[in-house]
Design a protein around this motif. Structure first.
Motif, PDB file in Angstrom:
ATOM      1  N   PHE A 151      69.136  44.698  42.809  1.00 40.68           N
ATOM      2  CA  PHE A 151      69.791  44.065  43.956  1.00 40.68           C
ATOM      3  C   PHE A 151      70.294  42.826  43.696  1.00 40.68           C
ATOM      4  N   ILE A 178      73.140  42.346  41.304  1.00 42.44           N
ATOM      5  CA  ILE A 178      74.266  42.585  41.575  1.00 42.44           C
ATOM      6  C   ILE A 178      74.654  41.325  42.984  1.00 42.44           C
ATOM      7  N   ALA A 179      73.821  40.978  43.715  1.00 43.40           N
ATOM      8  CA  ALA A 179      74.108  40.174  44.893  1.00 43.40           C
ATOM      9  C   ALA A 179      74.297  38.548  44.477  1.00 43.40           C
ATOM     10  N   PHE A 180      73.543  38.487  43.362  1.00 47.31           N
ATOM     11  CA  PHE A 180      73.523  36.725  42.879  1.00 47.31           C
ATOM     12  C   PHE A 180      73.821  36.744  41.450  1.00 47.31           C
ATOM     13  N   ASP A 236      73.379  33.358  39.483  1.00 44.23           N
ATOM     14  CA  ASP A 236      72.167  32.760  39.573  1.00 44.23           C
ATOM     15  C   ASP A 236      71.060  33.398  38.729  1.00 44.23           C
TER      16      ASP A 236
END
Lengths: 318, 243
Positions: free
Chosen positions: A130, A133-135, A138
């Protein structure tokens, strides 16, 4: 659980194994890799590990409160999830992103499906994917390593972009490289793995079939075919060792049948090889394991062992 | 409550197509990456739905029962073509963002569902209000999903900087990607199920999901295709399962 199964009055042999005890063994086995990560990346790694564990523990406690479930913290599984997730994060990740990852792992991947034992996917890996894919920026920023020579890219990325000569395989073995907090040192992970195997928490079926399949795949299809050094570098790089010994062997999300465990390991190995050779990223362990997690019900279905005394249908007809 | 406001209440709350009936999931998941897209999709569907409900209701005594599906499709497809050209002419950017999902309104099951279960049995004015109610319910559903996804995934509110104006804000990009649609929809449906429980406790139950439009199998137009029916008692598929 113990209240549910006390059915008869005879004297019973009581095994020492319980969920919390096994989780404690896993935590102990993860300590070498964690300590090496903290030594390698500095105190920020310790802070990130503590924050991630705290977010997992607190979100499990809050979820239990909200849905009026029995407090499930004593089984220590939330601590293991938090620790594993933290070991899979780069040290420079903002702390609040780690908190989101911890909450996602516990609430969405584990608790919403019914808690420990019901989750279809390894919670720590679900959280990591998660976050990946989301960050994306970073999560793939490895600039904080103390080793100047490797700052900015993981060895896997360097092998992919600049060739095998740009990395030192010995450093990859000891862990003097950049990467996520817990994946760098193969030696520290292997110490933990040996502890788990000696304590009987895991057996070698999944890790061995995983690693052997992956090594064969890389030997045949890798960028530098039939090159042993390349295969060793691929084995030591990225999260392969951590994944093979600590994530793929998760009791809940791996098959229970011995044959199924070997098939599961082969699936993980093939997918990791395919992702690393032909995928867009240099790393593919976490996606390979969670995809194989989804195959577990099918694997178990086809590998149900024959009950003693039952003759196969086909044989009976002959 | 007269029968017109009852239709509106029915479409927006009691049989909300997105959260209660779970109809039209394809556009719901695919185009809601921003609030504007959700709103645009909802409104264009609403326009088509109102007009198709009106036309089908007017022609309900003329259309032979055996060929009613092709007839409905012709009516809906003509209306969608009109909407598609109007949108391409006056709202080109939205038209581009929604892409193939505009022509796909033809096969949106809300529109055929309403034609089958309501417009073909009721008068034109009620059917118009049914279309408005259902269309509003769909628009509200899509806009809420789009709003949440946009806010979390891009930090904007109807394309205006909102969270993204805060220093150091990093958008959770997964929410404007496909997995985010499933996550947001799942959480909203879970919230709706809490409301459903409370409404049932109050004695005002919401409709059952899984495409059952009325729960009244004896009078349902789709009873021929439905697999979960219990015609004798006129019970819904879910309550039959529980028994």
């Amino acid at each position: 659980m113990s209240e549910k199964y006390q059915v008869s009055s005879s004297p019973h042999v009581r095994a020492k194994d319980s969920t919390s005890r096994i989780m404690l063994y896993v935590i102990i086995a993860l300590l070498p890799a964690s300590l090496f990560g903290i030594w390698n990346f500095g105190l920020r790694a310790l802070m990130l590990i503590l924050v991630t564990i705290a977010s997992c523990v607190v979100s499990e406690w809050v979820f239990d409160k909200i849905v009026h479930k029995k407090n499930s913290l004593p089984d220590l599984s939330a601590v293991v999830t938090g620790l594993l997730l933290a070991l899979n994060l780069p040290v420079s990740l903002p702390w609040w992103e780690a908190v989101i990852g911890g909450v996602f792992s516990i609430v969405i991947v584990k608790m919403l499906f019914g808690g420990l034992g019901q989750n279809f996917m390894n919670p720590a890996l679900g959280g990591r994917c998660f976050l990946l894919i989301a960050f994306a920026a970073d999560m793939t920023n490895f600039n904080a390593s103390r080793y100047e020579a490797y700052s900015g890219a993981t060895p896997l990325g360097m092998i992919r972009n600049e060739g095998l000569s740009s990395v030192n395989v010995m450093d990859m073995l000891t862990g003097k490289i950049s990467g996520t907090i817990g994946e760098t040192s193969v030696i520290a992970i292997l110490i933990g793995a040996i502890i788990l195997i000696l304590l009987g928490v895991i057996n070698l079926r999944i890790p061995a079939s995983y690693i052997v399949t992956f090594a064969l795949f890389m030997f045949v299809f890798g960028a530098q075919r039939f090159d042993v050094t390349y295969v060793v570098a691929q084995l030591c790089g990225g999260g392969l060792m951590l994944g093979a010994f600590f994530m793929a062997t998760d009791y809940v999300t791996s098959p229970v049948t011995p044959m199924g465990q070997i098939i599961f390991g082969i699936c993980c190995g093939l997918l990791t090889g395919i992702f690393r050779c032909f995928g867009a990223n240099a790393e593919g362990v976490s996606f390979a394991i969670i995809l194989s997690n989804l195959l577990v019900p099918i694997i178990e279905k086809i590998t149900v062992p024959r009950a003693f005394g039952v003759v196969k249908e086909a044989k009976k007809n002959e | 409550m007269n029968k017109y406001t009852e239709r509106l209440y029915n479409g927006v709350i009691k049989e909300n197509p997105t959260f209660v009936l779970m109809l039209g999931m394809c556009p719901t998941l695919a185009v809601t990456s921003s609030a504007i897209n959700g709103l645009g999709m909802g409104l264009s569907t609403m326009v088509v739905l109102i007009c198709s409900n009106l036309l089908i209701s007017l022609f309900r005594k003329v259309i032979p029962n055996g060929v009613r599906m092709p007839a409905y499709i012709v009516i809906v497809a003509s209306l969608v073509t009109v909407v598609q050209f109007l949108m391409a002419a006056y709202l080109p950017s939205l038209s581009k963002a929604l892409g193939v999902y505009i022509p796909l309104i033809v096969v949106n099951c809300i529109i055929l569902g309403r034609a089958e279960s309501y417009a073909s049995k009721n008068g034109p004015v009620e059917s118009i209000f049914d279309g408005i109610g259902m269309g509003l319910g769909f628009t509200i559903g899509l806009t809420i999903i789009g709003l949440i996804r946009e806010l979390l995934g891009a930090g904007t509110f109807f394309n205006m900087p909102f969270l993204s104006a805060i220093e150091g804000f990093t958008p959770i990009t997964i929410f404007i990607m496909a997995p985010g649609a499933f996550l947001v929809l799942a959480f909203l449906v879970a919230g709706m199920n809490i409301i459903r429980k409370k409404m049932a406790a109050k004695g005002k139950p919401l409709a059952e999901p899984a495409g059952c439009l009325s729960g009244d199998c004896a009078h349902c137009g789709q009873s021929a295709m439905c697999t979960g029916k219990s015609a004798a008692a006129g019970k819904t598929a879910d309550s039959a399962k529980q028994e």
